[in-house]
Design an enzyme around this catalytic site. Structure first.
Site, PDB file in Angstrom:
ATOM      1  N   LYS A 224      39.021  -3.120  -2.656  1.00 48.45           N
ATOM      2  CA  LYS A 224      38.404  -1.870  -2.231  1.00 48.45           C
ATOM      3  C   LYS A 224      39.487  -0.996  -1.628  1.00 48.45           C
ATOM      4  O   LYS A 224      40.089  -1.354  -0.605  1.00 48.45           O
ATOM      5  CB  LYS A 224      37.352  -2.185  -1.174  1.00 48.45           C
TER       6      LYS A 224
HETATM    7  C1  E4P Z   1      29.925   0.104   0.260  1.00 47.31           C
HETATM    8  O1  E4P Z   1      30.699  -0.536  -0.406  1.00 47.31           O
HETATM    9  C2  E4P Z   1      29.892   0.118   1.732  1.00 47.31           C
HETATM   10  O2  E4P Z   1      30.162  -1.189   2.190  1.00 47.31           O
HETATM   11  C3  E4P Z   1      28.552   0.497   2.302  1.00 47.31           C
HETATM   12  O3  E4P Z   1      27.617   0.827   1.319  1.00 47.31           O
HETATM   13  C4  E4P Z   1      28.630   1.433   3.462  1.00 47.31           C
HETATM   14  O4  E4P Z   1      27.324   1.694   3.912  1.00 47.31           O
HETATM   15  P1  E4P Z   1      27.000   2.341   5.333  1.00 47.31           P
HETATM   16  O5  E4P Z   1      27.170   3.821   5.211  1.00 47.31           O
HETATM   17  O6  E4P Z   1      25.554   1.981   5.576  1.00 47.31           O
HETATM   18  O7  E4P Z   1      27.942   1.725   6.317  1.00 47.31           O
END
Ligand code: E4P
Length: 219
Positions: free
Chosen positions: A84
């Site tokens: 990521k």
């Molecule tokens: C995606 O890969 C992220 O981990 C996640 O969806 C972030 O979500 P949030 O905005 O609820 O923290």
């Protein structure tokens, strides 16, 4: 649309995998922190349970560091590990370098169509528009998902769009309508997706009626 779980909690992930609906998992440092476990322990356990891409966040400030982290994570499982990479100029460099090494990437923290375009062109395997966080500041997060999908399909690119930062079941339905290739969904929301009061009422009534059938007739 494929369904991923957005979690680092191995208990939740194991349970959702048991439902037979999981095709991948996304994690982030905030999710890992909540578990109280080490990053490496979480990722190792998740890789053993999830049959599909597992996104693991790189946290270095520069491309060189992100590539090093990516190469290191990929050693755990070159097929499943997806690095990521946060959107940004260093992130784009890292995405390109990792693509050249055949290491999958998920460009994260995508908040605009231009960021989506750049990540695709750099060679990201996945991009993650954060729907809920855009909605939180009064922008239509799902519009970004639809724009990214249109751009990718229109130009025949291979990047897959992961609708991320989803907060409720309606987000998942809207992501499917917008053509997202994947939704990554918190455990709580995945469970909500299975529930309907009419299903509960229907089961209760069938069970009550079944119990009223004389014992000999219940076979
Ligand atoms: C995606 O890969 C992220 O981990 C996640 O969806 C972030 O979500 P949030 O905005 O609820 O923290």
């Amino acid at each position: 649309m494929k369904l991923f779980i957005d979690s680092a909690d191995i208990g939740e992930i194991r349970e959702a995998a048991g439902w037979g609906i999981l095709e991948g998992c996304t994690t982030n440092p905030s999710l890992v922190r909540k578990t109280g476990r080490s990053f490496r322990d979480c990722v190792t356990d998740i890789l053993a349970v999830v049959d599909g891409p597992v996104s693991v966040e790189a946290v270095s400030p520069d491309a060189e560091g992100m590539v090093r982290e990516g190469e290191d994570w990929a050693k755990l499982d070159p097929e499943k590990v997806t690095v990521k990479i946060p959107m940004g100029l260093e992130g784009l460099k890292a995405i390109r370098a990792l693509a050249e090494r055949n290491i999958k990437t998920n460009c994260t923290l995508v908040f605009s169509p231009t960021q989506a375009m750049l990540a695709c062109r750099a060679g990201a395997s996945f991009i993650s528009p954060f729907v809920g966080r855009l909605d939180d500041i009064g922008h239509d997060g799902m519009e970004l998902v639809a724009d990214a999908v249109e751009f990718i399909d229109g130009y025949g690119l291979e990047t897959e769009v992961i609708a991320a930062s989803l907060r409720h079941p309606l987000h998942v339905i809207e992501a499917a309508r917008a053509g997202a290739h994947i939704s990554t969904i918190p455990f709580k929301v995945l469970k909500m997706m299975a529930v309907h009061p009419l299903t509960e009422a229907g089961i209760r009534k069938f069970n009550e009626d079944f119990a009223q059938i004389p014992a000999a007739g219940r076979q």
